[in-house]
Structures are given as C-alpha cells and as structure tokens.
Design an enzyme around this catalytic site. Structure first.
Site, PDB file in Angstrom:
ATOM      1  N   HIS A   1     -11.272  -6.284  -5.203  1.00  0.00           N
ATOM      2  CA  HIS A   1     -11.508  -7.647  -4.735  1.00  0.00           C
ATOM      3  C   HIS A   1     -10.714  -7.849  -3.446  1.00  0.00           C
ATOM      4  O   HIS A   1     -10.071  -6.915  -2.941  1.00  0.00           O
ATOM      5  CB  HIS A   1     -11.126  -8.670  -5.802  1.00  0.00           C
ATOM      6  CG  HIS A   1      -9.759  -8.451  -6.394  1.00  0.00           C
ATOM      7  ND1 HIS A   1      -8.594  -8.593  -5.675  1.00  0.00           N
ATOM      8  CD2 HIS A   1      -9.378  -8.068  -7.635  1.00  0.00           C
ATOM      9  CE1 HIS A   1      -7.556  -8.349  -6.436  1.00  0.00           C
ATOM     10  NE2 HIS A   1      -7.995  -8.014  -7.641  1.00  0.00           N
TER      11      HIS A   1
ATOM     12  N   GLY B   1       0.836  -4.719  -4.554  1.00  0.00           N
ATOM     13  CA  GLY B   1       0.809  -6.172  -4.502  1.00  0.00           C
ATOM     14  C   GLY B   1       1.912  -6.800  -5.330  1.00  0.00           C
ATOM     15  O   GLY B   1       2.296  -6.283  -6.384  1.00  0.00           O
TER      16      GLY B   1
ATOM     17  N   ASP C   1       1.891  -8.017  -9.356  1.00  0.00           N
ATOM     18  CA  ASP C   1       2.547  -7.193 -10.370  1.00  0.00           C
ATOM     19  C   ASP C   1       3.978  -6.901  -9.897  1.00  0.00           C
ATOM     20  O   ASP C   1       4.347  -5.755  -9.632  1.00  0.00           O
ATOM     21  CB  ASP C   1       1.760  -5.899 -10.579  1.00  0.00           C
ATOM     22  CG  ASP C   1       0.362  -6.174 -11.101  1.00  0.00           C
ATOM     23  OD1 ASP C   1       0.233  -6.662 -12.230  1.00  0.00           O
ATOM     24  OD2 ASP C   1      -0.607  -5.906 -10.365  1.00  0.00           O
TER      25      ASP C   1
ATOM     26  N   SER D   1      -8.971  -8.386 -11.084  1.00  0.00           N
ATOM     27  CA  SER D   1     -10.261  -7.883 -11.566  1.00  0.00           C
ATOM     28  C   SER D   1     -10.667  -8.578 -12.861  1.00  0.00           C
ATOM     29  O   SER D   1     -11.857  -8.673 -13.177  1.00  0.00           O
ATOM     30  CB  SER D   1     -10.171  -6.368 -11.793  1.00  0.00           C
ATOM     31  OG  SER D   1      -9.781  -5.723 -10.599  1.00  0.00           O
TER      32      SER D   1
ATOM     33  N   MET E   1      -7.170   0.697  -9.459  1.00  0.00           N
ATOM     34  CA  MET E   1      -8.010   1.093 -10.595  1.00  0.00           C
ATOM     35  C   MET E   1      -9.457   0.648 -10.364  1.00  0.00           C
ATOM     36  O   MET E   1     -10.247   0.545 -11.309  1.00  0.00           O
ATOM     37  CB  MET E   1      -7.461   0.515 -11.906  1.00  0.00           C
ATOM     38  CG  MET E   1      -6.120   1.123 -12.292  1.00  0.00           C
ATOM     39  SD  MET E   1      -5.741   1.054 -14.059  1.00  0.00           S
ATOM     40  CE  MET E   1      -5.682  -0.698 -14.332  1.00  0.00           C
TER      41      MET E   1
ATOM     42  N   HIS F   1      -7.091  -6.538  -3.296  1.00  0.00           N
ATOM     43  CA  HIS F   1      -6.962  -5.108  -2.996  1.00  0.00           C
ATOM     44  C   HIS F   1      -7.209  -4.840  -1.513  1.00  0.00           C
ATOM     45  O   HIS F   1      -6.475  -4.080  -0.873  1.00  0.00           O
ATOM     46  CB  HIS F   1      -8.005  -4.297  -3.790  1.00  0.00           C
ATOM     47  CG  HIS F   1      -7.804  -4.300  -5.267  1.00  0.00           C
ATOM     48  ND1 HIS F   1      -8.681  -4.922  -6.124  1.00  0.00           N
ATOM     49  CD2 HIS F   1      -6.839  -3.749  -6.040  1.00  0.00           C
ATOM     50  CE1 HIS F   1      -8.264  -4.745  -7.366  1.00  0.00           C
ATOM     51  NE2 HIS F   1      -7.150  -4.046  -7.346  1.00  0.00           N
TER      52      HIS F   1
END
Length: 280
Positions: free
Chosen positions: A33, A147, A150, A186, A29, A36
């Site tokens: 950072h 990742g 989550d 984020s 989204m 990601h």
C-alpha cells in the site's frame, strides 16, 4: 526492474553492481500500500539501487489463521514497484529461504521483546529477527528501511544488528496515514464498512492522549484511553502502554528528560490493528 525467486540468481545480479553504488533494502510481506511505497521512495532517494523483498514469513505468525489469511497481490505489487523505479524484487518461496528448516533463531533482546507485541505474540520477534537477518545476509545492503508503525519491531531489528555486528544502517520511516488518520496496513482491506468507519478513532485517541500526557499524570492518560474504547462496539482495546522511547520499559511514572511513546493494539472484530505516537 528485475524479479528474482532464488537467492543464487539475486546474488549473481547484485554481484555485478559497481562497488561504489549504494544498495537499500526494503523488506515487505507484499500486499503493498502507500505506506510501503513511501518507504521505497525514501530508499530510492538515499541509494543508487533498491531491492524490495516480498516474502510472507511463517515464523513470525503466532496464529496460523493470520498466516493463511494474509493477502497476496503480487501482480499489483510488482506493477507498483516498477512504477517507482525499483531495481530488484526478491520473491522467494519458504523452501528457498528456510531450506527445509522453518524455525526461528533464539535471540536475546534485553527485554525489548517482553512487552506489548512481544507479550501478546509469543515468538513473534524471534521470527522477525530471523527473517530480517537472512535477508541482510542474502542482499548485503548498505541501508535497510522500516516503518515506525511497527516501532517495537524497529528497535528489535536495531538490537539484532548490534548483537550480530552487521554493518548496516537501519533507517526509520514515519508512519504513513490515511486522510482520516488510520495508520496504513495491509489488514485495513479486511475491515468491514462499519469497522473501517470506526478505525480512525484509534489515532484520534492517541492524539488526545498526547495532550493529556503533557498536562496530567500517567494514570489519567491510561484511564482516558481505556474509557474511550469501553463504549465502542466496533473496536476492542487489547492494550495501551506508555513506554520509554529507547528501552521500551513500561513507564510507571513520568520522568523529566525522558522521551515516551504511546503504544496501542485494538481489535476490530478478529482484525488486530496497532499504532503508536511520540508523546513528548
């Protein structure tokens, strides 16, 4: 690196690739950072070509203010992706993706969505599965990367792939942490100085809970975590659960030969942070 705003233009470009070349997808989204980027690097290592999507998906937000406040850093995102050698970036509008029908599909996840994040964020996982399914249909990748921060979402997506018989490999990527242990997110950029200084306590508590889990009973672990946050003025515990790693059933006792994870959600003011850890 090619950047596309429309489904048609992306698919036209993807159709030109040789059939023997593998394609990896990294859905994001934006507000990218190092967490990601570590996922993108993994995808680059394992595929000939990589497509990264940047799309703030409205159907997965249970609170409108979270959607409104979600950070956008598109120029920095594109610069970072180009530096990694990303091949394609997909940055569609809501209208392009949903074609005027901004609603979630309804899925049956066999209880994976009824605990923890699903319990506290109604409709969240239907929204996640809806957009991920659309991205899979648009890009038709060989592998897709998610990742483990989550972790519940990861299992939901695996379940959706099974339900829909989508020929794709879902690849989990380890949680990427700040030097002080805070899981990269984020949302971390929205923390005040005091909140940011307090936030590493989340991971430290998880590490301690792992030690207690391997030496004590379940109630001792849960009581320890709860007590750690009672005195903390900057962090408020929303939940801590111990769940089966595969089914996400909340543990009521510790059974031999079962794998468990600890899952936590904490508020720093209005900012919600999540994390998890393998306990055994």
């Amino acid at each position: 690196m090619e950047v596309f705003k429309t489904i048609k233009s992306l698919q036209q470009s993807l159709s030109l690739k040789d059939d023997h070349l593998t394609l990896g997808l990294v859905p994001t989204m934006g507000a990218l950072h190092e967490g990601h980027l570590s996922i993108v690097r993994r995808a680059k290592e394992e595929n000939n070509l990589v497509v990264v999507s940047i799309f703030v998906n409205p159907t997965q937000f249970d609170k409108k203010e979270d959607l409104i406040n979600y950070p956008s850093t598109i120029d920095a995102d594109l610069e970072a992706l180009e530096s990694l050698g990303c091949d394609y970036v997909f940055t569609p509008t809501v209208e392009e993706v949903y074609q005027g029908d901004t609603r979630s599909e309804a899925f049956s996840f066999d209880g994976l969505d009824s605990v923890m994040e699903g319990k506290h964020r109604q409709g969240h996982f239907d929204g996640v599965a809806t957009i991920v399914k659309k991205l899979f249909q648009i890009t038709k990748p060989d592998k897709a990367y998610f990742g483990e921060k989550d972790y519940q979402q990861l299992l939901i997506i695996k379940k959706m792939v099974d339900l829909e018989s989508i020929p794709i490999v879902i690849v989990p990527v380890q949680i990427y942490r700040e030097i002080d242990g805070l899981a990269m997110s984020s949302r971390n950029t929205r923390l005040t100085e005091n909140q940011r200084n307090a936030a590493p306590e989340i991971y430290q508590t998880l590490l301690k809970s792992k030690k207690i889990f391997n030496n004590n009973d379940l109630d001792s672990v849960k009581s320890f975590v709860k007590n750690e946050f009672i005195q903390n003025k900057d962090l408020q515990l929303e939940y801590f659960e111990v769940a089966d790693t595969e089914s996400l059933r909340i543990a009521t006792e510790i059974l031999p030969h079962k794998k468990y994870r600890g899952f936590i959600a904490v508020f720093a003011g209005s900012i919600r942070l999540i994390d998890n850890i393998a306990l055994n």
